[in-house]
Every structure is written in C-alpha cells, then in structure tokens.
Design an enzyme around this catalytic site. Structure first.
Site, mmCIF file in Angstrom:
data_model
loop_
_atom_site.group_PDB
_atom_site.id
_atom_site.type_symbol
_atom_site.label_atom_id
_atom_site.label_comp_id
_atom_site.label_asym_id
_atom_site.label_seq_id
_atom_site.Cartn_x
_atom_site.Cartn_y
_atom_site.Cartn_z
ATOM 1 N N LYS A 173 -4.990 6.134 -4.010
ATOM 2 C CA LYS A 173 -5.635 4.829 -3.827
ATOM 3 C C LYS A 173 -5.295 4.287 -2.456
ATOM 4 O O LYS A 173 -4.124 4.270 -2.057
ATOM 5 C CB LYS A 173 -5.123 3.842 -4.897
ATOM 6 C CG LYS A 173 -5.807 2.492 -4.835
ATOM 7 C CD LYS A 173 -7.149 2.501 -5.516
ATOM 8 C CE LYS A 173 -8.040 1.328 -5.155
ATOM 9 N NZ LYS A 173 -8.864 1.577 -3.934
ATOM 10 N N GLN A 198 1.115 3.157 2.147
ATOM 11 C CA GLN A 198 0.391 2.832 0.917
ATOM 12 C C GLN A 198 1.135 3.328 -0.328
ATOM 13 O O GLN A 198 1.079 2.696 -1.385
ATOM 14 C CB GLN A 198 -1.018 3.454 0.985
ATOM 15 C CG GLN A 198 -2.029 2.819 0.046
ATOM 16 C CD GLN A 198 -2.644 1.554 0.610
ATOM 17 O OE1 GLN A 198 -3.014 1.487 1.774
ATOM 18 N NE2 GLN A 198 -2.770 0.530 -0.219
ATOM 19 N N LYS A 220 -5.055 7.205 2.297
ATOM 20 C CA LYS A 220 -5.807 6.439 3.283
ATOM 21 C C LYS A 220 -6.842 7.376 3.892
ATOM 22 O O LYS A 220 -6.655 8.592 3.912
ATOM 23 C CB LYS A 220 -4.894 5.924 4.403
ATOM 24 C CG LYS A 220 -5.443 4.719 5.105
ATOM 25 C CD LYS A 220 -5.172 3.456 4.292
ATOM 26 C CE LYS A 220 -5.788 2.230 4.888
ATOM 27 N NZ LYS A 220 -5.262 1.018 4.229
ATOM 28 N N GLY A 260 -11.880 -0.686 1.190
ATOM 29 C CA GLY A 260 -12.065 -1.061 2.583
ATOM 30 C C GLY A 260 -10.757 -1.169 3.355
ATOM 31 O O GLY A 260 -9.669 -1.121 2.797
ATOM 32 N N ASP A 261 -10.899 -1.275 4.664
ATOM 33 C CA ASP A 261 -9.811 -1.583 5.599
ATOM 34 C C ASP A 261 -10.534 -2.048 6.864
ATOM 35 O O ASP A 261 -11.677 -2.518 6.773
ATOM 36 C CB ASP A 261 -8.920 -0.343 5.842
ATOM 37 C CG ASP A 261 -7.593 -0.689 6.531
ATOM 38 O OD1 ASP A 261 -6.659 -1.113 5.827
ATOM 39 O OD2 ASP A 261 -7.494 -0.559 7.768
HETATM 40 P P1 NDP Z 1 -11.457 -6.386 9.466
HETATM 41 O O1 NDP Z 1 -12.200 -5.273 10.070
HETATM 42 O O2 NDP Z 1 -12.142 -7.282 8.488
HETATM 43 O O3 NDP Z 1 -10.833 -7.326 10.591
HETATM 44 C C1 NDP Z 1 -9.981 -6.828 11.551
HETATM 45 C C2 NDP Z 1 -9.635 -7.931 12.538
HETATM 46 O O4 NDP Z 1 -8.587 -7.484 13.386
HETATM 47 C C3 NDP Z 1 -10.797 -8.274 13.454
HETATM 48 O O5 NDP Z 1 -10.708 -9.631 13.826
HETATM 49 C C4 NDP Z 1 -10.559 -7.346 14.637
HETATM 50 O O6 NDP Z 1 -11.145 -7.793 15.852
HETATM 51 C C5 NDP Z 1 -9.051 -7.357 14.731
HETATM 52 N N1 NDP Z 1 -8.606 -6.073 15.299
HETATM 53 C C6 NDP Z 1 -8.745 -4.848 14.729
HETATM 54 N N2 NDP Z 1 -8.268 -3.891 15.509
HETATM 55 C C7 NDP Z 1 -7.798 -4.520 16.616
HETATM 56 C C8 NDP Z 1 -7.190 -4.075 17.782
HETATM 57 N N3 NDP Z 1 -6.935 -2.765 17.992
HETATM 58 N N4 NDP Z 1 -6.850 -5.015 18.707
HETATM 59 C C9 NDP Z 1 -7.096 -6.342 18.485
HETATM 60 N N5 NDP Z 1 -7.677 -6.807 17.386
HETATM 61 C C10 NDP Z 1 -8.030 -5.929 16.459
HETATM 62 O O7 NDP Z 1 -10.155 -5.719 8.795
HETATM 63 P P2 NDP Z 1 -9.186 -6.304 7.682
HETATM 64 O O8 NDP Z 1 -9.075 -7.777 7.808
HETATM 65 O O9 NDP Z 1 -9.564 -5.709 6.395
HETATM 66 O O10 NDP Z 1 -7.791 -5.609 8.106
HETATM 67 C C11 NDP Z 1 -6.857 -6.242 8.967
HETATM 68 C C12 NDP Z 1 -5.495 -5.635 8.765
HETATM 69 O O11 NDP Z 1 -5.086 -5.831 7.397
HETATM 70 C C13 NDP Z 1 -5.375 -4.122 8.987
HETATM 71 O O12 NDP Z 1 -4.103 -3.822 9.479
HETATM 72 C C14 NDP Z 1 -5.508 -3.553 7.579
HETATM 73 O O13 NDP Z 1 -4.927 -2.272 7.477
HETATM 74 C C15 NDP Z 1 -4.731 -4.592 6.795
HETATM 75 N N6 NDP Z 1 -5.004 -4.670 5.360
HETATM 76 C C16 NDP Z 1 -6.253 -4.835 4.879
HETATM 77 C C17 NDP Z 1 -6.464 -4.955 3.517
HETATM 78 C C18 NDP Z 1 -7.799 -5.236 2.943
HETATM 79 O O14 NDP Z 1 -7.883 -5.431 1.732
HETATM 80 N N7 NDP Z 1 -8.869 -5.290 3.717
HETATM 81 C C19 NDP Z 1 -5.355 -4.825 2.563
HETATM 82 C C20 NDP Z 1 -4.053 -4.728 3.180
HETATM 83 C C21 NDP Z 1 -3.912 -4.630 4.529
HETATM 84 P P3 NDP Z 1 -12.463 -7.068 16.419
HETATM 85 O O15 NDP Z 1 -13.542 -7.381 15.433
HETATM 86 O O16 NDP Z 1 -12.649 -7.679 17.754
HETATM 87 O O17 NDP Z 1 -12.151 -5.594 16.479
HETATM 88 O O1 2IT Z 2 -4.000 -1.443 3.273
HETATM 89 C C1 2IT Z 2 -4.429 -1.696 2.145
HETATM 90 O O2 2IT Z 2 -3.684 -1.932 1.187
HETATM 91 C C2 2IT Z 2 -5.890 -1.722 1.955
HETATM 92 N N1 2IT Z 2 -6.628 -1.548 2.924
HETATM 93 C C3 2IT Z 2 -6.474 -1.939 0.588
HETATM 94 C C4 2IT Z 2 -6.551 -0.642 -0.177
HETATM 95 C C5 2IT Z 2 -7.259 -0.706 -1.505
HETATM 96 O O3 2IT Z 2 -7.394 0.370 -2.093
HETATM 97 O O4 2IT Z 2 -7.682 -1.767 -1.953
#
Ligand code: NDP
Ligand code: 2IT
Length: 445
Positions: free
Chosen positions: A90, A111, A126, A165-166
């Site tokens: 997952k 993860q 992942k 997603g991520d």
């Molecule tokens: P999104 O794609 O929705 O948003 C990512 C955000 O971070 C955007 O504002 C993006 O800006 C910015 N960003 C991404 N890469 C870079 C970079 N290299 N430099 C500067 N800014 C950056 O992703 P999420 O919100 O889903 O994910 C954000 C973080 O949270 C990640 O680390 C992810 O692994 C983690 N995460 C996500 C989960 C989820 O459920 N979605 C769960 C747990 C953790 P821009 O659009 O300009 O690239």
């Molecule tokens: O980093 C994370 O925990 C995620 N991107 C969510 C993973 C998931 O399976 O919901």
C-alpha cells in the site's frame, strides 16, 4: 550509529549505489535502532535489518504515450513493492520529473513503518513516474495514465497491491487509472486503488485526511505542553492536497495561517489565508501562487529566501523531501517556532531535525504525522470490502482516533526506550518492531 548497524548500513549503501534519498531514509531509521538491538539482539541474528532494506519486488517499465501534437513520448514507470508483512502492498504513486528509483525506494521504505504505525493491515510500497503533469492537457494526462496502467495492472489487486495518490496524482489521475484497470481486467474491483471519486467507491475524508491528520498530530504534541493551535501563527509549505487541508484544519482549530508556497515561490498573507481563493486557484484552475496574490490585497509574493523566513509559531512542511534544511531550522527557531509537523515525506534534512531537537522544538516526523492519508486509504478499503460507505462525521472521527493513537504509541515507545519527547525515535522503533515481529513469525522471508 552502533557498530553492528553501521556495517549493515554500509552494505545497504554499496548495494544501492546513487540512491541518496533511500540512503538518507535508511540512515535515519538505523540511527534509532541502537537501543532496540540492545533490548532485542535477536533482530540482528535474524538479519531483520538486511531483510527490511531489501524490497520484496521492484518493477520498472516503459510508459510510451502520444502528446497532443502527435509526438511519441517515453517515460519510465516504477512500483517498488517493499514489504507485505502486515498486509497488501500500500502506498501512493508520484508523477514528478525528479522521480527515479532512489526517490521511490525512500518513499516505499518510509511507507512500511508509517503503515505499521496506523495499526491497520497494510504493507508498504510506492510507485510513480518521471512524467511531469504540469502544463499537460487532460487528454495527455489520460493517455499517460492509461499507458502506465496497461503495464502496472498485472501487479495489482485488492489483496496484492493497492496504489493511491502522491505528488502529481490526485482524483483526476486516479480516475483515469481506475478506468483503465477496470477495462483491462473486466472487474469492478473498487479496493484496488484508493483516493477514488465519491461517486465510484471513494471515501469521504480521504481528500482531507493527510492535512487534517498532520494538524491533529501537531495538536496532540502541543497538548503535552498544555498548549494548542488556538491563536498561533502558522506557515505551510506547498499548496497541493496535503497543504490545503492542513491549512483548513489549522484554521478550524483557531490558528492564523500566514504563508504557503509552490515551486514558483512563496506567499505571505498577514491577514490569514483565504482558503476559498486558494482552492479556486489550485484545485480548480491548477494555477500558480502569483494568481492568488493578484486577487488578494493582503497578500504578497516572497522576494528573497524561502517560506521558512516567515516568522511563525507552527511550521508544517507539506511540499517535498529535503525542503527544510539546517539553516531554515535555525531561522525558524530564532523566530520562535514551537512545533513542526511533517505533512510531506522527509521534508526536513538530518541537520534540520538535529537543530529542532537541540532547541526543544516539538517535532513530528512524517511517518507518524502524515499517516492520516494512508490510514484513511485503509478505511476506504474497508468500505469497499463491505460494499458500504460511511458518512463524513463517522469517517473523520475514525481518522482522528487513529492520529491520537499514533501519537500515544510513538510517545510511549520513546518513553519506554528512555527518550521521552523524541518522536523520531518513537516512530521508527514502534513502526519497525511490529513489522519485524510479523516477518519473524513467517520464518525466513
Ligand atoms: P500535490 O501534488 O498535491 O502538491 C505538491 C505541492 O508541493 C505543490 O504545491 C508543489 O508545487 C509542491 N512541490 C512539489 N515538488 C516540489 C519541489 N521539488 N520543489 C518545490 N515545491 C514542490 O502533492 P501532495 O500534497 O499530495 O504531496 C505533498 C507531500 O506530502 C509529498 O511529500 C507527499 O509524498 C506527501 N504525502 C502525501 C499524501 C497524500 O495523501 N497525498 C500522504 C502523505 C504524505 P508545484 O505545483 O509548483 O510543483
Ligand atoms: O505518502 C503517503 O502516505 C501517501 N502518499 C498516501 C498513500 C496511500 O496509499 O494512501
């Protein structure tokens, strides 16, 4: 790091050359393991660390697709099925040009422990691609997702491997991926992907879960000091899925969120973020932070440095790995930060973590603080398995209980190993022990 651990770590580095983010994630876990191998020397005898650092399976594949001009594009796809001791693989899919094996492996490794902390039956994985969705049309994203799933589907299944997603993968992409899986397999297997739309098997609260959960985790940390979000100033990096819902919950708990960012820059809004406007710009229009500033008189674009130069009492890094370094941490500390909770995965560098620790700042590491997203994915799988759907209030209550329990488990584990308040050690140890015990029960696997 202990001598015995150092030699295993050296082997991991030698066996996985060039994968610097993976090395960083492994090092952090190993640095917490000293007291564990003292109490449980059998983990060394069982070669548990060597085994846990070796993915069960790694899939790398070609993803060819045609862009709107009719030109053929070729990307690389990945799925690292790291550990299935506690349940089906997952973890999310990341679409970003910086993706390579070392990034996917660091995320998959983290993860394993994060999913263990949730207490729910999910293993660690992942995946993703170096595809860059920025500036691509819906049609291009669809054709890419269809090609990606045309290879990946054979490795997935509700009892086998369940992506979500991520970065760069949200509801739109999950729709295209699920649609293609369904066509190829001729099965309406809802539990094969999470983060689905609410009309077709998705769970309420999944979209909000990571951000909400991170804020609840921070609130629990603050509570240990008789404190709370109420009346605090906060900054949140990023402006994607995690950031937006972290801002929403922080505001609900009475904080004033005065800054956010994306890869083009950062915004300071001393009046407090207008969340409806931010959602319109980011979720609806897929715009840049400057589009927010143009429509909000109290907001300005940061002109130098980065978002961590903005003084705030709570900081929630929610963009990407290594976005908050030692200097940024010192700046935040100097400006009076009391609590940092990682919404993103590994956003703080080792120097940053060390600085927060030294200064006595409450620090919630990603594995614990952002586990609410994957935990709610597991709740989505539960709903799919029972062909049911729960209401918002009930699902949110379940998520909150999970976050409070993770906080308690991590705090108690740190305490029991003589490191009270060290959430990094607590999360690594509690996450590891459960997986290692399960693997041992299965024999040499
Ligand atoms: P999104 O794609 O929705 O948003 C990512 C955000 O971070 C955007 O504002 C993006 O800006 C910015 N960003 C991404 N890469 C870079 C970079 N290299 N430099 C500067 N800014 C950056 O992703 P999420 O919100 O889903 O994910 C954000 C973080 O949270 C990640 O680390 C992810 O692994 C983690 N995460 C996500 C989960 C989820 O459920 N979605 C769960 C747990 C953790 P821009 O659009 O300009 O690239
Ligand atoms: O980093 C994370 O925990 C995620 N991107 C969510 C993973 C998931 O399976 O919901």
């Amino acid at each position: 790091m202990e001598q015995a651990l150092e030699s295993v770590f050296d082997t991991v580095v030698a066996r996985n050359p060039g994968e610097v983010e993976f090395h960083q994630a492994v090092r952090e876990v190993f640095e917490s393991m000293g007291p564990v191998i003292k109490r449980h020397p059998e983990f060394l005898e069982w070669k548990m660390l060597e085994r846990i650092c070796e993915p069960e399976r790694q899939i790398i594949f070609r993803v060819p697709w045609t862009d709107d001009k009719g030109e053929v594009q070729v990307n690389r796809g990945f799925r690292v099925e790291f550990n299935s001791a506690l349940g089906p693989y997952k973890g999310g899919l990341r679409f970003h040009p910086s993706v390579y094996l070392g990034v996917i492996k660091f995320l998959g490794f983290e993860q394993i422990f994060k999913n263990s902390l949730t207490g729910l039956p999910i293993g660690g994985a992942k995946g993703g691609s170096d595809f860059d969705p920025h500036g691509r049309s819906d049609g291009e994203v669809m054709r890419f997702c269809q090609s990606f799933m045309t290879e990946l589907y054979r490795h997935l299944g509700e009892y086998t491997d369940v992506p979500a997603g991520d970065i760069g993968v949200g509801g739109r992409e999950i729709g295209f991926l699920f649609g293609q899986y369904k066509r190829i397999t001729n099965r309406y297997e809802a539990g094969v992907l999470t983060g689905k739309g609410l009309d077709w098997g998705g769970s309420l609260v999944r979209k909000e879960a990571t951000g909400y959960g991170t804020v609840w985790f921070a609130e629990e940390m603050l509570r240990t000091r008789g404190d709370s979000f109420d009346g605090k100033t906060a900054t949140v990096s990023g402006s994607g899925n995690v950031a937006i819902y972290a801002i929403e919950k922080a505001q609900e708990l009475g904080a004033k969120v005065i800054g956010f960012s994306d890869s083009s820059g950062y915004v300071v809004d001393e009046a407090g973020v207008d969340l409806d406007l931010l959602k319109q710009v980011k979720e609806v229009e897929r715009g840049r932070v400057k589009d927010y500033v143009e429509r909000r008189s109290s907001a300005r674009l940061g002109t130098s440095g980065n978002i961590w130069d903005v003084p705030a009492q709570v900081a929630i890094p929610s963009a990407t790995q290594n976005e908050l370094n030692g200097d940024d941490a010192e700046t935040l500390i100097k400006n009076g930060v009391v609590c940092v909770a990682e919404g993103a995965n590994m956003p703080t560098t080792p120097e940053g973590i060390e600085a927060f620790k030294k200064a006595g700042v409450l620090f919630g590491p990603a594995k614990a603080a952002n586990a609410g997203g994957v935990a709610t994915s597991a709740l989505e799988m539960q709903q799919n398995a029972s062909r049911d759907s729960w209401d918002f209030e009930y699902t949110e209550k379940r998520l909150k209980e999970i976050m409070v329990n993770i906080h308690e488990l991590v705090a108690e584990t740190a305490e029991s190993y003589g490191m009270p308040g060290d959430y990094v050690a607590g999360a690594n140890i509690a996450g590891f022990e459960k997986v290692a015990n399960a693997m041992h029960a299965f024999g040499v696997v």
